[in-house]
Design an enzyme around this catalytic site. Structure first.
Site, short mmCIF file in Angstrom:
data_model
loop_
_atom_site.label_atom_id
_atom_site.label_comp_id
_atom_site.label_asym_id
_atom_site.label_seq_id
_atom_site.Cartn_x
_atom_site.Cartn_y
_atom_site.Cartn_z
N LYS A 109 3.19 -2.08 11.34
CA LYS A 109 1.88 -2.01 12.01
C LYS A 109 2.09 -2.41 13.47
O LYS A 109 3.04 -3.09 13.81
CB LYS A 109 0.91 -3.01 11.37
N ASN A 164 -13.93 5.98 11.82
CA ASN A 164 -13.27 7.06 11.08
C ASN A 164 -13.38 6.89 9.57
O ASN A 164 -13.75 7.82 8.85
CB ASN A 164 -11.80 7.11 11.52
N LYS A 177 0.84 -1.20 0.00
CA LYS A 177 0.00 0.00 0.00
C LYS A 177 0.87 1.25 0.00
O LYS A 177 0.70 2.17 -0.81
CB LYS A 177 -0.89 0.00 1.25
N SER A 193 -0.91 10.84 5.75
CA SER A 193 0.06 10.81 6.86
C SER A 193 1.43 11.25 6.35
O SER A 193 2.16 11.98 7.04
CB SER A 193 0.18 9.39 7.44
N GLY A 209 -3.02 6.05 13.62
CA GLY A 209 -4.21 5.38 14.15
C GLY A 209 -4.65 4.22 13.30
O GLY A 209 -4.18 4.01 12.18
N ASP A 210 -5.57 3.45 13.84
CA ASP A 210 -6.27 2.38 13.14
C ASP A 210 -7.49 2.10 14.03
O ASP A 210 -7.91 2.99 14.79
CB ASP A 210 -5.36 1.14 12.95
#
Ligand code: NDP
Ligand code: 2IT
Length: 445
Positions: A126, A241, A114, A377, A165-166
């Site tokens: 991650k 979100n 990605k 980001s 974030g996630d």
């Protein structure tokens, strides 16, 4: 899968027992790579696939904290630095009771490709914890974040690893994490985290970016087929979100969003989901989605229902992995669905993806369709580095350009490798090739 890649995949499964989501994510990428290996024997010689499937580093740590009654709790925190060929590790943190190493590794693995597709200088990583924020007070979540950062701080930094974030981690949690980071290190290093609040180094559009980007990607997919979102009916899963801002942008582009969900069920609102009420319920009050239906006469709440049963032209899974099954895909196709884009990471099961492919439904895989979040980001990092802040319009324009370029590279790569219209293959191959080229350049590291 190409027969040369099968033993490599079998070995990955053997070395990572029980990590089903990780196996699933690796299998999907390897299934695309047969023609790449045939064209580039040097990738096989240098064992690029074996190296890319092994994280560069994995950090697992204890996170002790006390609840409001003084009881002690222990969670498991982790951060996986998967690949740093294109830049420092970059990717979110997930706080959810289901988090385990296999889930963090699947997310980190996806993130490599990605991030490569964005064209920005970011590697893949991650992290997260099996902490459940549901039902916890603000103070409890703050103490958890502080304890989490007390270990994480030594592993991250602007040139090393930049979390964001996630699921379960938004700008509130990032504030508590950054406050603790700053205190421990004695340094105000804005570019160590992204998704920050606007008052303390955050960037306009980062909050909206994943959902907006997913809708921009849908528009590109539809335009390639000579149509648009205007007048289309859309169904979105989740109401966090990503889902919220996908809904806002889809409506702005002339679509009607008639349903969204959370883990307790879904709301169906044939008049169209009202954005103001949705954000009041989910962002301000942090209530369950049923509260939306209680206040909106045109809406009904279906507890434990499957949101994909609601007919739509466009489906946007924006909640979590493996939430859209083969059964759901068949229902969507029967109901006239023409496009699906993954706002979430790996929300569509492999057999559901096949149903869409066979039915000729336009399908945008997460590593392309939801890349707008991490791309923005990277724009936040650029602004931090130059101590600048850009306007909403300018930043949104950059995001739209990036999503178009991701769509185009996936489309062109799929064509080039004999799979026209197959954006899954296009995304996997284009992302892989960028990383592989850098890994070859670095030699055996
Ligand atoms: P949020 O925590 O803001 O929202 C998550 C939403 O998904 C909630 O509505 C939640 O419902 C639902 N959900 C989560 N887990 C489950 C589950 N196991 N079963 C059913 N529903 C579930 O997270 P985000 O919106 O940030 O993330 C959503 C997805 O998008 C994830 O897959 C994430 O990895 C991906 N993503 C996020 C990006 C970002 O920038 N935030 C960027 C790219 C991808 P409930 O509240 O009931 O749990
Ligand atoms: O899955 C993802 O791309 C994210 N959760 C966002 C990562 C980031 O660093 O912004």
């Amino acid at each position: 899968m190409d027969e040369k890649l099968e033993p490599i995949f079998d070995d990955i499964v053997r070395r990572n027992p029980g990590e089903q989501e990780f196996h699933q994510a690796v299998r999907e990428v390897l299934e695309s790579l047969g023609p790449v290996i045939a064209k580039h024997p040097e990738y096989a010689e240098r064992k690029i696939i074996q190296r890319i499937s092994e994280p560069e580093r994995q950090i697992i740590f204890r996170v002790p904290w006390q609840d409001d009654s003084g009881e002690v709790h222990i969670n498991r925190g982790m951060r996986v630095g998967f690949n740093s060929a294109l830049g420092p590790y970059k990717g979110g943190l997930r706080f959810h009771p289901s988090v385990n190493l296999g889930i963090v590794k699947f997310l980190g693995f996806e993130q490599i490709f990605k991030n490569a597709l964005t064209g920005m200088p970011i590697g893949g990583g991650k992290g997260g914890a099996n902490f459940d924020p549901k039902g916890r007070s603000d103070d409890e979540i703050m103490r958890f974040c502080q304890s989490f950062m007390l270990e994480l701080y030594r592993h991250i930094g602007e040139y090393t690893d930049i979390p964001a974030g996630d699921i379960g981690v938004g700008s509130r949690e990032l504030g508590w994490l950054f406050g603790q980071y700053k205190r421990i290190t004695n340094r105000y290093e804005s570019a160590t985290l992204t998704g920050k609040g606007l008052e303390w180094g955050g960037a306009l559009v980062r909050r909206e970016a994943t959902g907006y980007g997913t809708v921009f990607f849908v528009e590109e997919m539809l335009a390639a087929r000579g149509t648009s979102l205007d007048g289309r009916t859309v169904v979105v899963s989740g109401s966090g979100n990503v889902a919220i801002y996908a809904i806002q942008k889809a409506v702005a582009r002339g679509a009607k969003v008639v349903a969204c969900s959370d883990s307790s069920g879904f709301v169906h609102d044939p008049d169209g989901i009202e954005f103001e009420l949705l954000t009041q319920v989910k962002e301000v009050e942090r209530a369950r989605i049923s509260a939306y239906a209680e206040r909106r006469p045109s809406a009904r709440f279906v507890p434990q229902g499957v949101v994909w049963d609601i007919p739509c032209h466009v489906a946007l899974p924006c909640a979590t992995q493996n939430e859209l099954t083969r059964r759901d895909a068949i229902t969507l196709v029967e109901n006239g669905c023409i496009a699906v884009a993954e706002g979430a990471n790996m929300p569509t099961t492999p057999d559901a993806v096949r149903v869409f492919e066979e039915a000729g439904v336009a399908f945008g895989p997460g590593k392309a369709a939801n890349a707008g979040g991490v791309a923005t980001s990277a724009l936040e990092m650029q602004q931090n580095a130059s101590r600048d802040s850009w306007s909403f319009e300018f930043t949104e324009g950059r995001l739209a350009e990036i999503m178009k370029s991701i769509h185009d590279v996936c489309h062109e790569t799929a064509d080039k490798y004999g799979a026209p219209g197959n954006l899954v293959r296009g995304a996997n191959i284009a992302g892989f090739e960028r990383v592989a080229r850098a890994m070859v350049a670095f030699g055996l590291v």
